[in-house]
Design an enzyme around this catalytic site. Structure first.
Site, PDB file in Angstrom:
ATOM      1  CG  ASP A 141      -1.850  -1.239   1.208  1.00  0.00           C
ATOM      2  OD1 ASP A 141      -2.240  -1.688   0.117  1.00  0.00           O
ATOM      3  OD2 ASP A 141      -2.138  -1.757   2.310  1.00  0.00           O
TER       4      ASP A 141
ATOM      5  CE  LYS B 112       2.323  -2.536  -4.291  1.00  0.00           C
ATOM      6  NZ  LYS B 112       2.095  -2.122  -2.881  1.00  0.00           N
TER       7      LYS B 112
ATOM      8  N   GLY C  76      -4.408  -4.573  -3.790  1.00  0.00           N
ATOM      9  CA  GLY C  76      -5.422  -3.558  -4.082  1.00  0.00           C
ATOM     10  C   GLY C  76      -4.685  -2.297  -4.477  1.00  0.00           C
ATOM     11  CG  HIS C  77      -1.995  -2.254  -7.021  1.00  0.00           C
ATOM     12  ND1 HIS C  77      -1.162  -2.886  -7.906  1.00  0.00           N
ATOM     13  CD2 HIS C  77      -1.653  -2.741  -5.802  1.00  0.00           C
ATOM     14  CE1 HIS C  77      -0.361  -3.716  -7.252  1.00  0.00           C
ATOM     15  NE2 HIS C  77      -0.643  -3.643  -5.970  1.00  0.00           N
TER      16      HIS C  77
ATOM     17  CD  GLN D 225       0.934  -9.008  -2.526  1.00  0.00           C
ATOM     18  OE1 GLN D 225       1.651  -9.651  -3.261  1.00  0.00           O
ATOM     19  NE2 GLN D 225      -0.319  -8.768  -2.809  1.00  0.00           N
TER      20      GLN D 225
HETATM   21  P1  GDP Z   1      -0.792   0.236  -3.542  1.00  0.00           P
HETATM   22  O1  GDP Z   1      -1.350  -1.042  -3.042  1.00  0.00           O
HETATM   23  O2  GDP Z   1       0.675   0.341  -3.278  1.00  0.00           O
HETATM   24  O3  GDP Z   1      -1.128   0.517  -4.982  1.00  0.00           O
HETATM   25  O4  GDP Z   1      -1.464   1.396  -2.673  1.00  0.00           O
HETATM   26  P2  GDP Z   1      -3.023   1.525  -2.341  1.00  0.00           P
HETATM   27  O5  GDP Z   1      -3.722   1.923  -3.582  1.00  0.00           O
HETATM   28  O6  GDP Z   1      -3.505   0.330  -1.615  1.00  0.00           O
HETATM   29  O7  GDP Z   1      -3.006   2.695  -1.278  1.00  0.00           O
HETATM   30  C1  GDP Z   1      -2.496   3.956  -1.595  1.00  0.00           C
HETATM   31  C2  GDP Z   1      -3.632   4.991  -1.460  1.00  0.00           C
HETATM   32  O8  GDP Z   1      -3.068   6.283  -1.381  1.00  0.00           O
HETATM   33  C3  GDP Z   1      -4.546   5.040  -2.677  1.00  0.00           C
HETATM   34  O9  GDP Z   1      -5.840   5.364  -2.241  1.00  0.00           O
HETATM   35  C4  GDP Z   1      -3.964   6.168  -3.531  1.00  0.00           C
HETATM   36  O10 GDP Z   1      -4.957   6.830  -4.323  1.00  0.00           O
HETATM   37  C5  GDP Z   1      -3.464   7.090  -2.467  1.00  0.00           C
HETATM   38  N1  GDP Z   1      -2.271   7.873  -2.800  1.00  0.00           N
HETATM   39  C6  GDP Z   1      -1.198   7.549  -3.584  1.00  0.00           C
HETATM   40  N2  GDP Z   1      -0.264   8.512  -3.511  1.00  0.00           N
HETATM   41  C7  GDP Z   1      -0.746   9.454  -2.667  1.00  0.00           C
HETATM   42  C8  GDP Z   1      -0.225  10.678  -2.146  1.00  0.00           C
HETATM   43  O11 GDP Z   1       0.883  11.089  -2.434  1.00  0.00           O
HETATM   44  N3  GDP Z   1      -1.008  11.361  -1.255  1.00  0.00           N
HETATM   45  C9  GDP Z   1      -2.238  10.935  -0.889  1.00  0.00           C
HETATM   46  N4  GDP Z   1      -2.934  11.664  -0.018  1.00  0.00           N
HETATM   47  N5  GDP Z   1      -2.762   9.782  -1.359  1.00  0.00           N
HETATM   48  C10 GDP Z   1      -2.005   9.060  -2.210  1.00  0.00           C
HETATM   49  P1  IMO Z   2      -0.862  -4.285  -2.186  1.00  0.00           P
HETATM   50  O1  IMO Z   2      -0.393  -4.820  -3.516  1.00  0.00           O
HETATM   51  C1  IMO Z   2      -0.999  -4.725   2.149  1.00  0.00           C
HETATM   52  C2  IMO Z   2      -0.932  -8.820   3.714  1.00  0.00           C
HETATM   53  C3  IMO Z   2      -2.171  -9.302   4.439  1.00  0.00           C
HETATM   54  C4  IMO Z   2      -1.535 -10.224   5.446  1.00  0.00           C
HETATM   55  C5  IMO Z   2      -0.405 -10.871   4.663  1.00  0.00           C
HETATM   56  C6  IMO Z   2      -0.748 -12.227   4.075  1.00  0.00           C
HETATM   57  O2  IMO Z   2      -2.166  -3.589  -2.243  1.00  0.00           O
HETATM   58  O3  IMO Z   2       0.211  -3.486  -1.533  1.00  0.00           O
HETATM   59  P2  IMO Z   2      -2.270 -12.957   2.020  1.00  0.00           P
HETATM   60  O4  IMO Z   2      -3.717 -12.716   1.746  1.00  0.00           O
HETATM   61  O5  IMO Z   2      -1.359 -12.399   0.981  1.00  0.00           O
HETATM   62  O6  IMO Z   2      -1.952 -14.393   2.325  1.00  0.00           O
HETATM   63  O7  IMO Z   2      -1.994 -12.158   3.388  1.00  0.00           O
HETATM   64  O8  IMO Z   2      -0.105  -9.967   3.614  1.00  0.00           O
HETATM   65  N1  IMO Z   2      -1.157  -8.301   2.336  1.00  0.00           N
HETATM   66  C7  IMO Z   2      -1.136  -7.013   2.015  1.00  0.00           C
HETATM   67  N2  IMO Z   2      -1.005  -5.916   2.799  1.00  0.00           N
HETATM   68  N3  IMO Z   2      -1.091  -4.606   0.807  1.00  0.00           N
HETATM   69  C8  IMO Z   2      -1.190  -5.692   0.018  1.00  0.00           C
HETATM   70  O9  IMO Z   2      -1.136  -5.615  -1.331  1.00  0.00           O
HETATM   71  C9  IMO Z   2      -1.259  -6.966   0.620  1.00  0.00           C
HETATM   72  N4  IMO Z   2      -1.387  -8.225   0.148  1.00  0.00           N
HETATM   73  C10 IMO Z   2      -1.308  -9.031   1.208  1.00  0.00           C
HETATM   74  O10 IMO Z   2      -2.858  -8.238   5.035  1.00  0.00           O
HETATM   75  O11 IMO Z   2      -0.961  -9.486   6.492  1.00  0.00           O
HETATM   76 MG    MG Z   3      -2.886  -1.714  -1.796  1.00  0.00          MG
END
Ligand code: GDP
Ligand code: IMO
Ligand code: MG
Length: 426
Positions: free
Chosen positions: A13, A16, A40-41, A223
């Site tokens: 998170d 990415k 979850g991206h 991840q």
């Molecule tokens: P990922 O799994 O690495 O793709 O990250 P996630 O999408 O799960 O979580 C990142 C969250 O932060 C998303 O809701 C993005 O829209 C948001 N985001 C990304 N970059 C920024 C930033 O620089 N500032 C803020 N406030 N939100 C951001």
């Molecule tokens: P993105 O790509 C954050 C965590 C789960 C748990 C551990 C194992 O959005 O960054 P799993 O279901 O993979 O067997 O769970 O890994 N986990 C993540 N945490 N972002 C993710 O993906 C994750 N994918 C798995 O919460 O701790």
């Molecule tokens: Mg994510």
């Protein structure tokens, strides 16, 4: 060679999705290489918010070809829902979306087994996303998994499915779970898999052809490094190699093809699920980092909606990640969230059992009595201005970024200060 990888440097998170979307503006092909629908991206395009789980975030760029590589465990049910959800919102995916014939399938029983295993662990559960990731990789390594190439012949697939489901039901019963209805499960999955067959391709041959044609390929990690099954906080990790090595084995491209490794570092730390987290905060500071859930970027899981644990930036983690991935392009995200604080802490070492170390230890339990060594930096206490260059940031914000760069001994490629494409300084 024009192949790059992008990886998370913390516990996932890191943002990415946003950075892949930006880099995809200069790419021809984006490839997911490991993990599955546990990812979850989120990508924000104007008023539109996309949450991608299996499909590479490059799909939002009209001319980008997207590939689910051999290292991914792809759930047909989730994949078909995701494709359906994108219909009419992105350029038609036919002819620009491909699924590796070597990728493994996540089956409904893998999800049941995931939930049952977590239930058995009770208070020591991993906190998985219950997407069946662990059980599917177990089958892969045990050499009893079902690969997408097996769906090419649907009659054979049915036979394979029936045997595997009967075996899985026996295990589910042993674990005290409810066995699955064999007929209903088979009909549902066979129908979905049949519809996905046109996307199945030999993506290894395809990617090699793209590289020969000098197409620009971006390998999209899921991840983060600390969830890597080797380099993370084992056993509180996911079941794949989330690091740059996983981008290679999960795509079929050779290590020598890799030119850049983009490392993503959120300006603070978050983690969802159980396991060690040395710089974790509670109380008011954690709440400020997490947000209330009112904004889409607040720290609540994209896949599960769970509140994420939050804490200060951990540079011990960041250095470990920079090393094991060979990061040479550093991206810092969510700097704007730190605008709320008078002062900021960054962890530069751990004190464990009276000894100071800046190497991330293998023993997750030793981290239980780990005291982070912090450095305090001034906050900037103002909204970050719309800027295109890091040098235009307020002085204290630029100092914070420069301290990270100095600690990691590399330049900063970009700083993100909001979810939008334009909220990025280079
Ligand atoms: P990922 O799994 O690495 O793709 O990250 P996630 O999408 O799960 O979580 C990142 C969250 O932060 C998303 O809701 C993005 O829209 C948001 N985001 C990304 N970059 C920024 C930033 O620089 N500032 C803020 N406030 N939100 C951001
Ligand atoms: P993105 O790509 C954050 C965590 C789960 C748990 C551990 C194992 O959005 O960054 P799993 O279901 O993979 O067997 O769970 O890994 N986990 C993540 N945490 N972002 C993710 O993906 C994750 N994918 C798995 O919460 O701790
Ligand atoms: Mg994510």
């Amino acid at each position: 060679m024009t192949v790059s990888a992008l990886v998370g440097m913390q516990w996932g998170d890191e943002g990415k999705g946003k950075i892949v979307d930006i880099l995809a503006g200069n790419a021809d092909v984006v490839v997911r290489c490991q993990g599955g629908a546990n990812a979850g991206h989120t990508v924000v395009l104007g008023q539109d918010v996309f949450a991608l789980h299996l499909i590479p975030s490059g799909i939002l760029r009209d001319d980008v070809v997207c590939v689910i590589g051999n290292g991914v465990v792809a759930d047909p049910v989730r994949l078909s829902e995701e494709l359906e959800g994108l219909r009419g919102r992105v350029k038609d995916v036919d002819g620009r979306f491909f699924l590796s014939d070597r990728a493994h399938m996540v089956m409904p029983w893998h999800k049941s087994l995931d939930a049952l295993a977590e239930g058995k662990l009770g208070s020591s559960s991993i906190g998985t996303t219950k997407q069946g990731i662990g059980p599917t990789y177990i089958d892969k390594v045990k050499r009893s998994g079902i690969r997408w190439n097996q769906a090419r012949d649907i009659d054979n697939f049915r036979k394979r499915f029936q045997t595997a489901l009967a075996d899985a039901n026996a295990v589910i019963k042993l674990l005290g779970g409810d066995p699955m209805d064999e007929r209903e499960t088979e009909e549902r999955v066979v129908d979905i898999v049949g519809k996905l067959r046109p996307y199945i391709a030999d993506t290894v041959a395809m990617l090699h052809r793209f590289v020969r044609e000098e197409k620009r390929v971006l390998l999209e990690g899921a991840q983060g490094t600390m969830l890597d099954v080797d380099f993370g906080t084992y056993p509180f990790v996911t079941s794949s190699n989330t690091t740059a090595g996983g981008c290679i084995t999960g795509s079929g491209l050779p290590p020598t093809a890799l030119r850049d490794v983009h490392g993503l570092l959120k300006a603070f730390t978050s983690r969802v699920g159980s396991g060690p987290f040395p710089t974790e905060l509670d109380g008011r500071e954690a709440e400020l980092l997490r947000g209330t859930g009112a904004n889409q970027w607040d720290e609540f899981g994209t896949t599960t909606g769970r509140p994420r644990r939050c804490g200060w930036l951990d540079l011990v983690v960041a250095r470990h990640a920079a090393r094991v991935n060979g990061v040479n392009r550093l991206h810092i995200t969510k700097l704007d969230i730190l605008s709320q604080f008078d002062e900021l802490k960054v962890c530069t070492a751990y004190r464990i059992g009276g000894q100071e170390t800046s190497d991330f230890p293998a023993d997750s339990w030793s981290l239980e009595d780990c005291e982070p060594v912090y450095e305090t930096l001034p906050g900037w206490k103002c909204d970050l201005p719309a800027c295109k260059a890091v040098a235009e940031l307020p002085e204290a914000a630029a100092n914070y970024v420069n301290r990270i760069a100095q600690f990691l001994e590399m330049d900063v490629a970009s700083v993100s200060y909001g979810p939008g494409r334009e909220q990025t300084a280079f």
